[in-house]
Motif scaffolding. Structure first.
Motif, PDB file in Angstrom:
ATOM      1  N   GLU A   9      -2.809   9.954  -3.867  1.00 15.28           N
ATOM      2  CA  GLU A   9      -1.762  10.760  -4.036  1.00 15.28           C
ATOM      3  C   GLU A   9      -0.407   9.835  -3.658  1.00 15.28           C
ATOM      4  N   MET A  10       0.685   9.902  -4.565  1.00 17.01           N
ATOM      5  CA  MET A  10       1.844   9.400  -4.173  1.00 17.01           C
ATOM      6  C   MET A  10       2.948  10.513  -4.889  1.00 17.01           C
ATOM      7  N   THR A  11       3.968  10.280  -4.047  1.00 16.97           N
ATOM      8  CA  THR A  11       5.180  11.195  -4.410  1.00 16.97           C
ATOM      9  C   THR A  11       6.433  10.525  -4.701  1.00 16.97           C
ATOM     10  N   ALA A  12       7.134  10.408  -5.606  1.00 23.05           N
ATOM     11  CA  ALA A  12       8.386   9.681  -5.849  1.00 23.05           C
ATOM     12  C   ALA A  12       9.555  10.633  -6.621  1.00 23.05           C
ATOM     13  N   THR A  13      10.801  10.271  -6.451  1.00 22.02           N
ATOM     14  CA  THR A  13      11.821  10.923  -7.070  1.00 22.02           C
ATOM     15  C   THR A  13      12.246  10.264  -8.434  1.00 22.02           C
ATOM     16  N   GLU A  14      12.639  11.366  -9.200  1.00 19.01           N
ATOM     17  CA  GLU A  14      13.169  10.878 -10.748  1.00 19.01           C
ATOM     18  C   GLU A  14      14.335   9.801 -10.606  1.00 19.01           C
ATOM     19  N   GLY A  15      13.943   8.757 -11.413  1.00 20.26           N
ATOM     20  CA  GLY A  15      14.982   7.460 -11.261  1.00 20.26           C
ATOM     21  C   GLY A  15      14.625   6.392 -10.431  1.00 20.26           C
ATOM     22  N   ALA A  16      13.698   7.006  -9.567  1.00 20.10           N
ATOM     23  CA  ALA A  16      13.328   5.646  -8.525  1.00 20.10           C
ATOM     24  C   ALA A  16      12.151   4.786  -9.176  1.00 20.10           C
ATOM     25  N   ILE A  17      11.740   3.802  -8.272  1.00 15.73           N
ATOM     26  CA  ILE A  17      10.635   2.811  -8.745  1.00 15.73           C
ATOM     27  C   ILE A  17       9.459   3.180  -7.809  1.00 15.73           C
ATOM     28  N   VAL A  18       8.307   3.077  -8.339  1.00 12.07           N
ATOM     29  CA  VAL A  18       7.127   3.419  -7.454  1.00 12.07           C
ATOM     30  C   VAL A  18       6.074   2.333  -7.876  1.00 12.07           C
ATOM     31  N   GLN A  19       5.533   2.033  -6.834  1.00 14.42           N
ATOM     32  CA  GLN A  19       4.368   0.728  -6.864  1.00 14.42           C
ATOM     33  C   GLN A  19       2.984   1.387  -6.497  1.00 14.42           C
ATOM     34  N   ILE A  20       2.087   1.523  -7.230  1.00 20.18           N
ATOM     35  CA  ILE A  20       0.840   2.018  -7.135  1.00 20.18           C
ATOM     36  C   ILE A  20      -0.177   0.685  -7.012  1.00 20.18           C
ATOM     37  N   ASN A  21      -0.953   0.539  -5.860  1.00 18.98           N
ATOM     38  CA  ASN A  21      -1.689  -0.397  -5.480  1.00 18.98           C
ATOM     39  C   ASN A  21      -3.258  -0.310  -5.979  1.00 18.98           C
ATOM     40  N   CYS A  22      -3.869  -1.349  -6.074  1.00 16.60           N
ATOM     41  CA  CYS A  22      -5.536  -1.160  -6.589  1.00 16.60           C
ATOM     42  C   CYS A  22      -5.934  -2.302  -6.004  1.00 16.60           C
ATOM     43  N   SER A  61       5.185  -2.273 -15.247  1.00 17.33           N
ATOM     44  CA  SER A  61       4.792  -3.777 -15.281  1.00 17.33           C
ATOM     45  C   SER A  61       3.503  -3.545 -14.284  1.00 17.33           C
ATOM     46  N   SER A  62       2.752  -4.660 -14.452  1.00 17.23           N
ATOM     47  CA  SER A  62       1.355  -4.726 -13.828  1.00 17.23           C
ATOM     48  C   SER A  62       1.251  -6.265 -13.421  1.00 17.23           C
ATOM     49  N   PHE A  63       0.727  -6.209 -11.954  1.00 14.47           N
ATOM     50  CA  PHE A  63       0.527  -7.645 -11.181  1.00 14.47           C
ATOM     51  C   PHE A  63      -0.943  -7.992 -10.733  1.00 14.47           C
ATOM     52  N   LEU A  64      -1.188  -8.906 -10.856  1.00 12.93           N
ATOM     53  CA  LEU A  64      -2.471  -9.353 -10.538  1.00 12.93           C
ATOM     54  C   LEU A  64      -2.811 -10.561  -9.665  1.00 12.93           C
ATOM     55  N   SER A  65      -3.304 -10.310  -8.585  1.00 10.98           N
ATOM     56  CA  SER A  65      -3.822 -11.589  -7.719  1.00 10.98           C
ATOM     57  C   SER A  65      -5.269 -11.553  -7.723  1.00 10.98           C
ATOM     58  N   ARG A  66      -5.994 -12.745  -8.548  1.00  8.90           N
ATOM     59  CA  ARG A  66      -7.385 -12.731  -8.434  1.00  8.90           C
ATOM     60  C   ARG A  66      -7.970 -12.992  -6.941  1.00  8.90           C
ATOM     61  N   SER A  67      -7.199 -13.948  -6.229  1.00  8.79           N
ATOM     62  CA  SER A  67      -7.954 -14.456  -5.038  1.00  8.79           C
ATOM     63  C   SER A  67      -7.951 -13.418  -3.963  1.00  8.79           C
ATOM     64  N   LYS A  68      -6.897 -12.314  -4.092  1.00 12.22           N
ATOM     65  CA  LYS A  68      -6.675 -11.229  -3.193  1.00 12.22           C
ATOM     66  C   LYS A  68      -7.500  -9.982  -3.826  1.00 12.22           C
ATOM     67  N   GLY A  69      -8.123 -10.030  -5.022  1.00 13.05           N
ATOM     68  CA  GLY A  69      -8.592  -8.924  -5.383  1.00 13.05           C
ATOM     69  C   GLY A  69      -7.633  -7.671  -5.281  1.00 13.05           C
ATOM     70  N   TYR A  70      -6.500  -8.024  -6.112  1.00 12.19           N
ATOM     71  CA  TYR A  70      -5.477  -6.815  -5.739  1.00 12.19           C
ATOM     72  C   TYR A  70      -4.579  -6.822  -6.843  1.00 12.19           C
ATOM     73  N   SER A  71      -4.242  -5.520  -7.192  1.00 14.20           N
ATOM     74  CA  SER A  71      -3.256  -5.410  -8.429  1.00 14.20           C
ATOM     75  C   SER A  71      -2.342  -4.527  -7.968  1.00 14.20           C
ATOM     76  N   TYR A  72      -1.028  -4.173  -8.746  1.00 12.98           N
ATOM     77  CA  TYR A  72      -0.447  -2.923  -8.794  1.00 12.98           C
ATOM     78  C   TYR A  72       0.217  -2.802  -9.781  1.00 12.98           C
ATOM     79  N   LEU A  73       0.595  -1.517 -10.120  1.00 14.67           N
ATOM     80  CA  LEU A  73       1.367  -0.961 -11.297  1.00 14.67           C
ATOM     81  C   LEU A  73       2.733  -0.697 -10.849  1.00 14.67           C
ATOM     82  N   LEU A  74       3.716  -1.332 -11.399  1.00 19.42           N
ATOM     83  CA  LEU A  74       5.191  -0.665 -10.976  1.00 19.42           C
ATOM     84  C   LEU A  74       5.675  -0.040 -12.106  1.00 19.42           C
ATOM     85  N   LEU A  75       6.382   1.205 -11.679  1.00 20.11           N
ATOM     86  CA  LEU A  75       6.823   2.110 -12.521  1.00 20.11           C
ATOM     87  C   LEU A  75       8.294   2.124 -12.355  1.00 20.11           C
TER      88      LEU A  75
END
Lengths: 110, 113
Positions: A9-22, A61-75
């Motif tokens: 779970e994550m919580t953020a405020t209207e108008g802000a930026i949030v990054q969800i990691n995977c 926006s979505s970011f990927l690093s294959r070498s790190k097995g990591y992605s994030y979604l930026l809203l």
């Protein structure tokens, strides 16, 4: 084996930026997908990364690093309607199967 | 309108009574798949099909059957439903390659009592 991790779970405020990691550990990789799912509804496709780097699509926006097995979604410029679960999914090497992470439930507060 | 149509949306049934959940897509997609979604477990794949007459097991196939006699249809069959199959089910389709994600159906909420 396949393992995909996301915060529950994550919580953020209207108008802000949030990054969800995977983070993922899969036996093969042929692309990473992000989906949005509102409560009780079907998931809808948001973005796709197969090469390293950032893909931008409007406020998302979505970011990927294959070498790190990591992605994030930026809203950016969060809106109340962005309150939903966000699912990370990896497509396997054959290109046919998707493995989904458990999803991150995002609550946007006024 | 391009879509995946699932029916029914809601179903309550009793243990052991055979049921079929239908899925149809109008996008000429080769690839179709069934998932179940349970709290805390996310989406888990039941069966998938890469084309007509080609089906394969996903991660949780036990207790389910599928068929792919035509490209557009991919029904999910529960021969003898049990309470642990109570779940939210999604059918999905996609083109077989490329940067295409799934298009999902609206879901079927199944309760087995």
């Amino acid at each position: 084996g396949q393992n995909i991790d996301q915060p529950t779970e994550m919580t953020a405020t209207e108008g802000a930026i949030v990054q969800i990691n995977c983070t993922y550990q899969t036996s093969g990789f042929n692309g990473l997908f992000w989906y949005q799912q509102h409560a009780g509804e079907a998931p809808t496709f948001l973005s796709y990364n197969v090469l390293d780097g950032l893909e931008e699509k409007g406020r998302f926006s979505s970011f990927l690093s294959r070498s790190k097995g990591y992605s994030y979604l930026l809203l950016k410029e969060l809106q109340m309607k962005d309150s939903a679960s966000y699912l990370c999914a990896v497509r396997d090497l054959d290109g046919q199967n998707f493995v989904f992470g458990p999803g991150t439930r995002l609550s946007v507060l006024p | 309108e391009a879509q995946v149509t699932q029916n029914p949306r809601y179903l309550i049934t009793v243990t052991g009574k055979k049921l079929t959940v239908t899925c149809s897509q109008n996008m000429n997609h080769e690839y179709m798949s069934w998932y179940r979604q349970d709290p805390g477990l996310g989406l888990r794949q039941i069966y998938y099909s890469m084309n007509v007459e080609v089906t394969d097991k996903g991660d949780v196939p036990e207790g389910y059957k599928v068929s792919r006699k035509e490209k557009r249809n991919f029904p999910l069959i529960l021969e003898s439903p049990s309470p642990n199959q109570t779940s939210l089910y999604f059918c999905a389709s996609s083109l077989s390659i490329g940067d295409y994600g799934y298009t999902f159906g609206s879901g079927t909420r199944l309760t087995v009592v």
